[in-house]
Design an enzyme around this catalytic site. Sequence first.
Site, PDB file in Angstrom:
ATOM      1  N   TYR A 286       0.856  -1.189   0.000  1.00 13.76           N
ATOM      2  CA  TYR A 286       0.000   0.000   0.000  1.00 13.76           C
ATOM      3  C   TYR A 286       0.892   1.239   0.000  1.00 13.76           C
ATOM      4  CZ  TYR A 286      -4.450   2.334   0.889  1.00 13.76           C
ATOM      5  OH  TYR A 286      -5.589   3.088   0.764  1.00 13.76           O
TER       6      TYR A 286
ATOM      7  N   ASN B 142     -15.544   3.998   3.359  1.00 10.18           N
ATOM      8  CA  ASN B 142     -16.454   3.733   2.242  1.00 10.18           C
ATOM      9  C   ASN B 142     -17.510   4.820   2.011  1.00 10.18           C
ATOM     10  OD1 ASN B 142     -14.982   1.457   1.649  1.00 10.18           O
ATOM     11  ND2 ASN B 142     -16.128   0.217   3.100  1.00 10.18           N
TER      12      ASN B 142
ATOM     13  N   SER C  34     -20.095  -3.871  -3.504  1.00  9.03           N
ATOM     14  CA  SER C  34     -19.037  -3.617  -2.513  1.00  9.03           C
ATOM     15  C   SER C  34     -19.581  -2.627  -1.488  1.00  9.03           C
ATOM     16  CB  SER C  34     -17.808  -3.023  -3.199  1.00  9.03           C
ATOM     17  OG  SER C  34     -18.108  -1.724  -3.671  1.00  9.03           O
TER      18      SER C  34
ATOM     19  N   ARG D  40     -20.659  -9.080 -10.192  1.00  9.89           N
ATOM     20  CA  ARG D  40     -20.265 -10.368 -10.761  1.00  9.89           C
ATOM     21  C   ARG D  40     -21.428 -11.342 -10.624  1.00  9.89           C
ATOM     22  NH1 ARG D  40     -14.486 -12.464  -8.871  1.00  9.89           N
ATOM     23  NH2 ARG D  40     -15.174 -11.981  -6.746  1.00  9.89           N
TER      24      ARG D  40
ATOM     25  N   MET E 248     -10.040  -4.424  -7.719  1.00  9.72           N
ATOM     26  CA  MET E 248     -10.294  -5.721  -7.089  1.00  9.72           C
ATOM     27  C   MET E 248      -9.941  -6.915  -7.990  1.00  9.72           C
ATOM     28  SD  MET E 248     -11.121  -5.156  -3.970  1.00  9.72           S
ATOM     29  CE  MET E 248     -11.530  -6.791  -3.416  1.00  9.72           C
TER      30      MET E 248
HETATM   31  N1  LIG Z   1      -9.547   4.770  -3.380  1.00 15.65           N
HETATM   32  C1  LIG Z   1     -10.180   4.895  -2.220  1.00 15.65           C
HETATM   33  O1  LIG Z   1     -10.177   5.936  -1.591  1.00 15.65           O
HETATM   34  C2  LIG Z   1     -10.901   3.710  -1.696  1.00 15.65           C
HETATM   35  C3  LIG Z   1     -11.764   3.823  -0.609  1.00 15.65           C
HETATM   36  C4  LIG Z   1     -12.472   2.702  -0.195  1.00 15.65           C
HETATM   37  C5  LIG Z   1     -12.266   1.486  -0.836  1.00 15.65           C
HETATM   38  N2  LIG Z   1     -11.373   1.422  -1.845  1.00 15.65           N
HETATM   39  C6  LIG Z   1     -11.147   0.187  -2.589  1.00 15.65           C
HETATM   40  O2  LIG Z   1     -12.376  -0.198  -3.143  1.00 15.65           O
HETATM   41  C7  LIG Z   1     -12.417  -1.591  -3.268  1.00 15.65           C
HETATM   42  C8  LIG Z   1     -13.673  -2.100  -2.573  1.00 15.65           C
HETATM   43  O3  LIG Z   1     -13.578  -1.829  -1.182  1.00 15.65           O
HETATM   44  P1  LIG Z   1     -14.770  -2.238  -0.204  1.00 15.65           P
HETATM   45  O4  LIG Z   1     -14.377  -1.967   1.182  1.00 15.65           O
HETATM   46  O5  LIG Z   1     -16.013  -1.642  -0.735  1.00 15.65           O
HETATM   47  O6  LIG Z   1     -14.724  -3.804  -0.434  1.00 15.65           O
HETATM   48  P2  LIG Z   1     -15.772  -4.948  -0.164  1.00 15.65           P
HETATM   49  O7  LIG Z   1     -16.986  -4.452   0.501  1.00 15.65           O
HETATM   50  O8  LIG Z   1     -14.996  -6.062   0.441  1.00 15.65           O
HETATM   51  O9  LIG Z   1     -16.183  -5.365  -1.653  1.00 15.65           O
HETATM   52  C9  LIG Z   1     -15.280  -5.922  -2.532  1.00 15.65           C
HETATM   53  C10 LIG Z   1     -15.856  -5.844  -3.924  1.00 15.65           C
HETATM   54  O10 LIG Z   1     -14.913  -6.294  -4.855  1.00 15.65           O
HETATM   55  C11 LIG Z   1     -15.475  -7.337  -5.638  1.00 15.65           C
HETATM   56  N3  LIG Z   1     -14.436  -8.292  -5.966  1.00 15.65           N
HETATM   57  C12 LIG Z   1     -13.693  -9.024  -5.102  1.00 15.65           C
HETATM   58  N4  LIG Z   1     -12.810  -9.772  -5.782  1.00 15.65           N
HETATM   59  C13 LIG Z   1     -13.025  -9.514  -7.096  1.00 15.65           C
HETATM   60  C14 LIG Z   1     -12.435  -9.977  -8.299  1.00 15.65           C
HETATM   61  N5  LIG Z   1     -11.444 -10.869  -8.294  1.00 15.65           N
HETATM   62  N6  LIG Z   1     -12.907  -9.504  -9.477  1.00 15.65           N
HETATM   63  C15 LIG Z   1     -13.906  -8.609  -9.495  1.00 15.65           C
HETATM   64  N7  LIG Z   1     -14.497  -8.124  -8.388  1.00 15.65           N
HETATM   65  C16 LIG Z   1     -14.061  -8.575  -7.203  1.00 15.65           C
HETATM   66  C17 LIG Z   1     -16.534  -7.932  -4.761  1.00 15.65           C
HETATM   67  O11 LIG Z   1     -17.480  -8.574  -5.560  1.00 15.65           O
HETATM   68  P3  LIG Z   1     -17.927 -10.090  -5.254  1.00 15.65           P
HETATM   69  O12 LIG Z   1     -19.025  -9.992  -4.231  1.00 15.65           O
HETATM   70  O13 LIG Z   1     -18.387 -10.533  -6.571  1.00 15.65           O
HETATM   71  O14 LIG Z   1     -16.720 -10.820  -4.725  1.00 15.65           O
HETATM   72  C18 LIG Z   1     -17.102  -6.670  -4.114  1.00 15.65           C
HETATM   73  O15 LIG Z   1     -17.963  -6.007  -4.986  1.00 15.65           O
HETATM   74  C19 LIG Z   1     -11.113  -2.099  -2.672  1.00 15.65           C
HETATM   75  O16 LIG Z   1     -10.185  -2.224  -3.723  1.00 15.65           O
HETATM   76  C20 LIG Z   1     -10.704  -0.982  -1.753  1.00 15.65           C
HETATM   77  O17 LIG Z   1      -9.322  -0.972  -1.487  1.00 15.65           O
HETATM   78  C21 LIG Z   1     -10.704   2.493  -2.298  1.00 15.65           C
END
Ligand SMILES: NC(=O)c1ccc[n+]([C@@H]2O[C@H](COP(=O)([O-])OP(=O)(O)OC[C@H]3O[C@@H](n4cnc5c(N)ncnc54)[C@H](OP(=O)(O)O)[C@@H]3O)[C@@H](O)[C@H]2O)c1
Length: 381
Positions: free
Chosen positions: A88, A170, A197, A219, A294
Amino acid sequence: MGLLLRSILKTHQQVRPVSSVQWIARRYYSGSSDITASAMVYSDYGQPSQVLRWHSYRLPALTSDTVHVKFLASPINPADVNMIQGAYPIKPTFQQLGDEKLAVGGNEGVAEVIAVGDGIDSLKVGDQVVMAKTGYGTWRTHAAGPASDFQLLPHADNVSTIQKATITVNPCTAYRMLKDFVDLKQGDYVIQNGGNSAVGQAVIQIAKAWGLKTINVVRNRPDIDQLVQELTELGATHVVTDENLGSLETRKEIKSWYGKNAPLLGLNCVGGKSATEMARYLGANGQFVTYGAMSRKPLSLPASLLIFKNISFHGFWVSKWADVHSQQERYAMLEDIIALMSDNKLVEPKWTQVKWEEESMKQSVDQGISGFATGKQVVVF
Ligand SMILES: NC(=O)c1ccc[n+]([C@@H]2O[C@H](COP(=O)([O-])OP(=O)(O)OC[C@H]3O[C@@H](n4cnc5c(N)ncnc54)[C@H](OP(=O)(O)O)[C@@H]3O)[C@@H](O)[C@H]2O)c1
């Protein structure tokens, strides 16, 4: 080292006077309180289950310019896993915890102020706080530090501890992405992948509260109907699966939903093919914002989207946003989000409780980015 400096140091080593700097350092760090804190810590980067371990230590004594907080709940987010792996961009602080220099896992959580030094007037006992910066380390029962380590949370009666513990990453990400890239009007469409997500669900709800419509890509899975129903109940206007996104039939159907009012904002959580297909739905001069990866697949984009539709591609990172904006701006956003929660327009995310115990924590953190999860994993202390 200069001769003069060397001789000064030597003199100091011989007589060991207590300088004012040493006195201050001692005031901050040497005394211990009678609180024993426990934390999930690591001293090296690696696979969470291999490097994380339980650590107990005495919390430093309260000083006039520090506070003591007790954590109420802390989630496990995908970025926490990346941070432990050393992958990270923000590196954790390796801090003195008892006899060792260690990093504490976790970046998000809610804590309650339990003691305040007499030189502090920005916080009081009983206030609830979130972390001021990413990388603080929230998988621990207690913490001690200056008031600037923490951000006061606006008060709200009917907002749960889980909602507060998961507010800064989030919901804040969803809020900023919906607000900062396109001046959206009531009835406008937003398209996003990772629609189920935690960020995606916050997007769906905040968009609905602001009169926006959402097309949500997820998905496929055996119980897809149930997922579609859940997201629709949250306020999703449409839900589609990524495997259909590129098909002619789906393209026709999606275009019939928005007609001439093509989405001008696309939110990308996934990358890879899903992101490429989603970008094709944006209208001319649309904004495509990537905040997650992801699928771990690179983003590949047809040149035509840039040349003929003038679509702009951005990244968003909530940690960076918090770094470059004032605590007042962050507080104003938290007030808006807490108000939505209080009005039941942004509901508690689905979550599962993680036992505050070494083995459960290690397993849960390993699962943190494994996909098809059943909700946010949260430790309730
Ligand atoms: N840039 C920022 O400021 C920021 C802020 C918050 C979060 N994020 C990022 O946003 C992403 C989601 O975070 P979250 O906390 O919302 O996560 P989360 O609730 O755990 O959700 C994960 C999501 O990713 C999907 N996913 C997991 N593995 C995958 C794959 N191999 N291919 C395609 N989709 C996949 C899941 O879908 P399934 O149900 O189909 O597995 C689900 O929709 C993460 O990468 C996190 O680091 C970034």
